[in-house]
Design a protein around this motif. Structure first.
Motif, short mmCIF file in Angstrom:
data_model
loop_
_atom_site.label_atom_id
_atom_site.label_comp_id
_atom_site.label_asym_id
_atom_site.label_seq_id
_atom_site.Cartn_x
_atom_site.Cartn_y
_atom_site.Cartn_z
N GLU A 150 55.92 52.52 36.15
CA GLU A 150 56.05 51.72 37.37
C GLU A 150 56.85 52.46 38.44
N VAL A 151 57.92 53.13 38.05
CA VAL A 151 58.71 53.89 39.02
C VAL A 151 57.86 55.01 39.62
N ALA A 152 57.12 55.71 38.78
CA ALA A 152 56.25 56.78 39.30
C ALA A 152 55.23 56.21 40.29
N ALA A 153 54.63 55.08 39.94
CA ALA A 153 53.63 54.46 40.82
C ALA A 153 54.25 53.99 42.13
N ILE A 154 55.47 53.47 42.08
CA ILE A 154 56.14 52.98 43.29
C ILE A 154 56.31 54.11 44.31
N PHE A 155 56.56 55.32 43.82
CA PHE A 155 56.78 56.43 44.74
C PHE A 155 55.50 57.20 45.08
N ILE A 156 54.54 57.23 44.17
CA ILE A 156 53.32 58.04 44.41
C ILE A 156 52.25 57.26 45.17
N LEU A 157 51.93 56.04 44.74
CA LEU A 157 50.81 55.31 45.35
C LEU A 157 50.97 55.03 46.84
N PRO A 158 52.17 54.67 47.33
CA PRO A 158 52.29 54.43 48.78
C PRO A 158 51.99 55.65 49.65
N ILE A 159 52.13 56.85 49.09
CA ILE A 159 51.80 58.05 49.85
C ILE A 159 50.33 58.01 50.26
N LEU A 161 48.16 55.07 49.67
CA LEU A 161 47.62 53.73 49.95
C LEU A 161 48.55 52.86 50.79
N LYS A 162 49.65 53.43 51.27
CA LYS A 162 50.63 52.68 52.08
C LYS A 162 51.08 51.40 51.36
N LEU A 163 51.05 50.27 52.05
CA LEU A 163 51.55 49.03 51.46
C LEU A 163 50.74 48.59 50.24
N ASP A 164 49.42 48.79 50.29
CA ASP A 164 48.60 48.45 49.12
C ASP A 164 49.05 49.22 47.88
N GLY A 165 49.56 50.42 48.07
CA GLY A 165 50.07 51.21 46.95
C GLY A 165 51.24 50.54 46.24
N ILE A 166 52.06 49.84 47.02
CA ILE A 166 53.17 49.09 46.42
C ILE A 166 52.62 47.96 45.55
N TRP A 167 51.67 47.20 46.10
CA TRP A 167 51.12 46.06 45.35
C TRP A 167 50.33 46.53 44.13
N LEU A 168 49.78 47.72 44.18
CA LEU A 168 49.00 48.24 43.05
C LEU A 168 49.86 49.02 42.04
N SER A 169 51.14 49.17 42.32
CA SER A 169 52.02 49.91 41.40
C SER A 169 52.09 49.24 40.03
N GLY A 170 52.19 47.93 40.02
CA GLY A 170 52.21 47.20 38.75
C GLY A 170 50.91 47.34 37.99
N VAL A 171 49.81 47.35 38.72
CA VAL A 171 48.49 47.51 38.10
C VAL A 171 48.40 48.90 37.46
N ALA A 172 48.81 49.93 38.20
CA ALA A 172 48.77 51.30 37.68
C ALA A 172 49.64 51.44 36.44
N ALA A 173 50.83 50.84 36.48
CA ALA A 173 51.73 50.89 35.32
C ALA A 173 51.08 50.24 34.10
N GLU A 174 50.39 49.12 34.31
CA GLU A 174 49.71 48.44 33.20
C GLU A 174 48.57 49.28 32.64
N VAL A 175 47.83 49.96 33.51
CA VAL A 175 46.71 50.80 33.05
C VAL A 175 47.23 51.94 32.17
N PHE A 176 48.26 52.63 32.63
CA PHE A 176 48.81 53.73 31.84
C PHE A 176 49.47 53.21 30.55
N SER A 177 50.14 52.08 30.64
CA SER A 177 50.77 51.50 29.45
C SER A 177 49.72 51.07 28.44
N PHE A 178 48.62 50.52 28.94
CA PHE A 178 47.53 50.13 28.05
C PHE A 178 47.00 51.33 27.29
#
Length: 195
Positions: A150-159, A161-178
């Motif tokens: 989640e921390v990685a996604a919070i910093f990488i995705l907004p680069i 996807l901007k604001l959508d990257g923040i909202w998708l950070s949890g989704v990305a964390a769940e995909v990698f965790s899965f």
């Protein structure tokens, strides 16, 4: 989780200002209600799994594992659909007075809801290994899910996807965790005999 929330707020104030932080607060309130269903199920099912594992009752352990997968799958889809259907009424609860904030919360809910499709597998996966007396695997799944990914996604995705990257950070964390959870389940299936 507190550290992750601070990092979300740090990124949101930079990208979307106060409305971003307000949207995140609304998202987390609603998310906690939905995710609590998985947490409760994991806590409730762990003693049953642990009992059958300790009794070396592998046939019942397999049965419980199949039921867990079915329940988590159906629940994840149901919560996702419910989240999508209730997006507008829930967003209005938090921001009926401000159209800009309302639109931001609505967008956050719509994007973040995809996390519910997989978060149950990760939460129950961690709980499942705790019940099997494997705290290391449980801790790895939980630590990677709630901190590293989640921390990685919070910093990488907004680069990108901007604001959508923040909202998708949890989704990305769940995909990698899965992916990690699935690898652990497959790698340890013979040792524990759950399928």
């Amino acid at each position: 989780m507190s550290l992750v929330s601070i990092l979300y707020n740090f990124q949101l104030i930079k990208i979307a200002g106060e409305d971003g932080i307000a949207s995140f607060g609304a998202l987390m309130y609603v998310s906690y209600i939905f995710v609590s269903l998985f947490l409760g199920y994991g806590i409730g099912s762990a003693p049953i799994i642990s009992y059958h594992y300790g009794a070396e009752n592998t046939s019942e352990l397999k049965n419980l594992f199949k039921k867990d997968i079915a329940i988590i799958s159906i629940s994840g889809i149901a919560i996702f659909v419910l989240s999508e259907v209730l997006t507008i009424p829930l967003a209005k609860i938090f921001a009926s007075y401000d159209e800009t904030l309302f639109q931001m919360i609505k967008r956050a809910f719509r994007l973040y809801s995809f996390a519910y499709l997989l978060c149950g597998f990760n939460i129950i996966g961690s709980s499942f290994f705790t019940a099997l007396n494997n705290g290391i695997v449980s801790a790895v799944i939980s630590f990677l899910r709630t901190l590293v990914f989640e921390v990685a996604a919070i910093f990488i995705l907004p680069i990108f996807l901007k604001l959508d990257g923040i909202w998708l950070s949890g989704v990305a964390a769940e995909v990698f965790s899965f992916t990690v959870t699935l690898i652990c389940i497959l790698a340890l299936r013979k040792k524990y005999g759950y399928f």
